[in-house]
Motif scaffolding. Sequence first.
Motif, mmCIF file in Angstrom:
data_model
loop_
_atom_site.group_PDB
_atom_site.id
_atom_site.type_symbol
_atom_site.label_atom_id
_atom_site.label_comp_id
_atom_site.label_asym_id
_atom_site.label_seq_id
_atom_site.Cartn_x
_atom_site.Cartn_y
_atom_site.Cartn_z
ATOM 1 N N VAL A 1 0.909 -1.232 0.030
ATOM 2 C CA VAL A 1 -0.199 0.154 0.120
ATOM 3 C C VAL A 1 0.772 1.329 0.135
ATOM 4 C CG1 VAL A 1 -1.875 1.226 1.277
ATOM 5 C CG2 VAL A 1 -1.752 -1.098 1.433
ATOM 6 N N ASP A 2 0.528 2.258 -0.905
ATOM 7 C CA ASP A 2 1.231 3.499 -0.812
ATOM 8 C C ASP A 2 0.001 4.347 -1.250
ATOM 9 O OD1 ASP A 2 3.098 5.305 -0.533
ATOM 10 O OD2 ASP A 2 4.376 4.849 -2.298
ATOM 11 N N GLU A 3 0.595 5.834 -1.035
ATOM 12 C CA GLU A 3 -0.277 7.076 -1.368
ATOM 13 C C GLU A 3 0.553 8.093 -1.958
ATOM 14 O OE1 GLU A 3 0.289 9.932 0.286
ATOM 15 O OE2 GLU A 3 1.508 9.339 1.769
ATOM 16 N N VAL A 4 -0.273 8.725 -2.765
ATOM 17 C CA VAL A 4 0.532 10.219 -3.338
ATOM 18 C C VAL A 4 -0.519 11.195 -3.044
ATOM 19 C CG1 VAL A 4 1.922 8.663 -5.131
ATOM 20 C CG2 VAL A 4 -0.350 9.713 -5.679
ATOM 21 N N GLY A 5 0.236 12.454 -2.989
ATOM 22 C CA GLY A 5 -0.603 13.647 -3.164
ATOM 23 C C GLY A 5 -0.585 14.426 -1.514
ATOM 24 N N ARG A 6 0.536 14.177 -0.648
ATOM 25 C CA ARG A 6 0.220 14.810 0.599
ATOM 26 C C ARG A 6 0.774 16.133 0.583
ATOM 27 N NH1 ARG A 6 2.066 11.248 5.930
ATOM 28 N NH2 ARG A 6 1.066 9.198 5.299
ATOM 29 N N GLY A 7 1.500 16.557 -0.381
ATOM 30 C CA GLY A 7 2.132 17.817 -0.609
ATOM 31 C C GLY A 7 1.496 18.717 -1.401
ATOM 32 N N PRO A 8 0.865 18.268 -2.426
ATOM 33 C CA PRO A 8 0.078 19.393 -3.118
ATOM 34 C C PRO A 8 -0.986 20.349 -2.296
ATOM 35 C CG PRO A 8 0.069 17.449 -4.386
ATOM 36 C CD PRO A 8 0.716 17.096 -2.913
ATOM 37 N N LEU A 9 -1.155 21.366 -2.984
ATOM 38 C CA LEU A 9 -2.133 22.269 -2.133
ATOM 39 C C LEU A 9 -3.804 22.148 -2.947
ATOM 40 C CD1 LEU A 9 -0.132 25.650 -3.030
ATOM 41 C CD2 LEU A 9 0.098 24.192 -1.112
ATOM 42 N N VAL B 1 -11.372 -9.355 -2.337
ATOM 43 C CA VAL B 1 -10.349 -10.112 -1.844
ATOM 44 C C VAL B 1 -9.796 -9.420 -0.477
ATOM 45 C CG1 VAL B 1 -7.725 -10.815 -2.213
ATOM 46 C CG2 VAL B 1 -9.620 -10.620 -4.095
ATOM 47 N N LYS B 2 -9.514 -10.245 0.652
ATOM 48 C CA LYS B 2 -9.043 -9.900 1.613
ATOM 49 C C LYS B 2 -7.614 -10.367 1.864
ATOM 50 C CE LYS B 2 -10.124 -10.022 6.788
ATOM 51 N NZ LYS B 2 -10.937 -10.682 7.851
ATOM 52 N N PRO B 3 -6.600 -9.413 2.045
ATOM 53 C CA PRO B 3 -5.354 -9.615 2.341
ATOM 54 C C PRO B 3 -4.898 -10.431 3.530
ATOM 55 C CG PRO B 3 -5.648 -7.383 2.680
ATOM 56 C CD PRO B 3 -6.984 -8.055 2.375
ATOM 57 N N GLU B 4 -4.203 -11.197 3.487
ATOM 58 C CA GLU B 4 -3.715 -11.903 4.804
ATOM 59 C C GLU B 4 -2.684 -11.112 5.603
ATOM 60 O OE1 GLU B 4 -3.217 -16.486 3.947
ATOM 61 O OE2 GLU B 4 -2.523 -15.338 2.129
ATOM 62 N N PHE B 5 -2.080 -10.177 5.088
ATOM 63 C CA PHE B 5 -0.985 -9.157 5.449
ATOM 64 C C PHE B 5 -0.955 -8.130 4.829
ATOM 65 C CE2 PHE B 5 2.927 -7.687 7.361
ATOM 66 C CZ PHE B 5 2.918 -8.183 8.719
ATOM 67 N N VAL B 6 -0.595 -6.897 5.330
ATOM 68 C CA VAL B 6 -0.518 -5.629 4.685
ATOM 69 C C VAL B 6 0.819 -4.998 4.881
ATOM 70 C CG1 VAL B 6 -1.444 -3.432 3.904
ATOM 71 C CG2 VAL B 6 -2.931 -5.164 4.619
ATOM 72 N N LEU B 7 1.595 -4.725 3.817
ATOM 73 C CA LEU B 7 2.896 -3.864 3.913
ATOM 74 C C LEU B 7 2.793 -2.389 3.680
ATOM 75 C CD1 LEU B 7 5.535 -6.582 2.731
ATOM 76 C CD2 LEU B 7 5.112 -5.704 4.943
ATOM 77 N N VAL B 8 2.903 -1.553 4.280
ATOM 78 C CA VAL B 8 2.450 0.004 4.290
ATOM 79 C C VAL B 8 3.756 0.909 4.025
ATOM 80 C CG1 VAL B 8 1.238 1.744 4.880
ATOM 81 C CG2 VAL B 8 0.527 -0.334 5.240
ATOM 82 N N ASP B 9 3.818 1.660 2.968
ATOM 83 C CA ASP B 9 5.062 2.449 2.844
ATOM 84 C C ASP B 9 5.006 3.413 3.961
ATOM 85 O OD1 ASP B 9 7.384 3.547 1.252
ATOM 86 O OD2 ASP B 9 6.015 5.279 1.188
ATOM 87 N N GLY B 10 6.233 3.816 4.525
ATOM 88 C CA GLY B 10 6.213 4.921 5.548
ATOM 89 C C GLY B 10 6.638 4.310 6.966
#
Length: 204
Positions: free
Chosen positions: A20-28, A110-119
């Motif tokens: 899992v990852d996200e983008v767009g924290r910095g934009p106005l 689909v339900k994941p068995e484990f989740v790896l998150v960026d950060g």
Amino acid sequence: MSQTLDMFATDDYPALTAGVDEVGRGPLCGDVVAAAVILDPNRPIMGLNDSKKLTEKRRERLFDEIQQNALAFCIARASVAEIDELNILHASMLAMSRAVDGLQRAGESVKPEFVLVDGNRLPKWHYPSEAVVKGDSKVPAIAAASILAKVCRDREMCELDKKYPGYGLAGHKGYPTKVHLEALKTLGVTDIHRRSYGPVKALL
């Protein structure tokens, strides 16, 4: 697959491990966009890496390849209104939760068995999970998620550029560049701008 991405061994994790990852924290302006991906070990995708380290052309190719070959994926978001109400950190966590909750394969959940998150932070959820600092350049599934999220958001900013001409959104993608800040002063704040962000709040 790049040497960088081999640094983090995912062999010890369950087969249905989502990145899992996200983008767009910095934009106005614009939504914050997150993606979740479960890769198929039988259909490897070559060249995965942190989306920021790839050319736009390469990201676009991988965007299609990931969706075709992944076991499951989902792209989700938190809106500008939610960002202003919750703050960007909590809105990002919300977008990531929605992405994992929305994971699908051939139209089925689909339900994941484990989740790896960026950060270094995890959303408050019931999934077994682990945060991986710089995971988008270490974990293939997180890299894939970063590519889906970035391409999706970049495309949206190009569309918004047509709706809100003069702000340069197609170029800077909403980040607080000199061009964007000058346009805000000249043209004013739009309904896609984040009013809780300092440079925008100062003009209201």
